[in-house]
Design a protein around this motif. Sequence first.
Motif, PDB file in Angstrom:
ATOM      1  N   HIS A  23      45.268  37.956  34.227  1.00 38.62           N
ATOM      2  CA  HIS A  23      45.254  39.081  35.169  1.00 38.62           C
ATOM      3  C   HIS A  23      44.008  39.006  36.066  1.00 38.62           C
ATOM      4  O   HIS A  23      44.077  39.179  37.274  1.00 38.62           O
ATOM      5  N   HIS A  34      42.152  47.271  45.538  1.00 38.39           N
ATOM      6  CA  HIS A  34      43.561  47.380  45.886  1.00 38.39           C
ATOM      7  C   HIS A  34      43.819  48.335  47.037  1.00 38.39           C
ATOM      8  O   HIS A  34      44.774  48.162  47.774  1.00 38.39           O
ATOM      9  N   ASP A  57      38.920  48.103  40.635  1.00 40.54           N
ATOM     10  CA  ASP A  57      40.298  47.815  41.011  1.00 40.54           C
ATOM     11  C   ASP A  57      40.807  48.786  42.073  1.00 40.54           C
ATOM     12  O   ASP A  57      41.540  48.392  42.977  1.00 40.54           O
ATOM     13  N   PHE A  98      39.250  50.067  36.247  1.00 40.42           N
ATOM     14  CA  PHE A  98      40.407  50.399  37.071  1.00 40.42           C
ATOM     15  C   PHE A  98      40.032  51.431  38.134  1.00 40.42           C
ATOM     16  O   PHE A  98      40.414  51.307  39.290  1.00 40.42           O
ATOM     17  N   GLU A 157      43.491  38.445  40.336  1.00 39.34           N
ATOM     18  CA  GLU A 157      42.685  39.295  41.223  1.00 39.34           C
ATOM     19  C   GLU A 157      41.582  38.490  41.899  1.00 39.34           C
ATOM     20  O   GLU A 157      41.294  38.683  43.076  1.00 39.34           O
ATOM     21  N   HIS A 160      49.097  46.898  35.642  1.00 35.35           N
ATOM     22  CA  HIS A 160      48.145  47.315  34.609  1.00 35.35           C
ATOM     23  C   HIS A 160      48.870  47.899  33.390  1.00 35.35           C
ATOM     24  O   HIS A 160      48.482  47.656  32.252  1.00 35.35           O
TER      25      HIS A 160
HETATM   26 FE   LIG Z   1      43.215  44.767  37.500  1.00 31.30          FE
END
Ligand SMILES: [Fe+2]
Length: 132
Positions: A58, A126, A122, A118, A62, A21
Amino acid sequence: MSLLHWEERYSVGVAAVDHEHRELIELINRLYAEATARESKDAIVNFFGDLFKAISSHFALEERLMRERGYDQFAQHKNDHERLLDELRDIMEDFEANAGVDEKLLARSLDAWFSRHFESHDARLHSLLRDH
Ligand SMILES: [Fe+2]
Ligand SMILES: [Fe+2]
């Protein structure tokens, strides 16, 4: 000038993802600095094209991960990606109509979107992937 600054609140808690990021943010800043240094409308139009490419690739990464792992919130996450791209499209259309970039608006939109995305989508994605 830099369009964006890395903020602690952007952190998803996974070092490799934060790194990616940060690189995305640096790339956006570099493209923007190059475009504004050239002071031409074409340079800004190209900047938006490059910005789209960088962010889309990006997102594609994902989304591929989510599909491969059968991620349960794939649709919501992908929708939020689409939402940012729509917002950017609006800002670009506005630029083409007015021949000026509202730099503060662009920075604010990206910052607001990054911090929200994020820290929610995200971070969840993640942290789940890290445990598997
Ligand atoms: Fe991302
Ligand atoms: Fe995402």
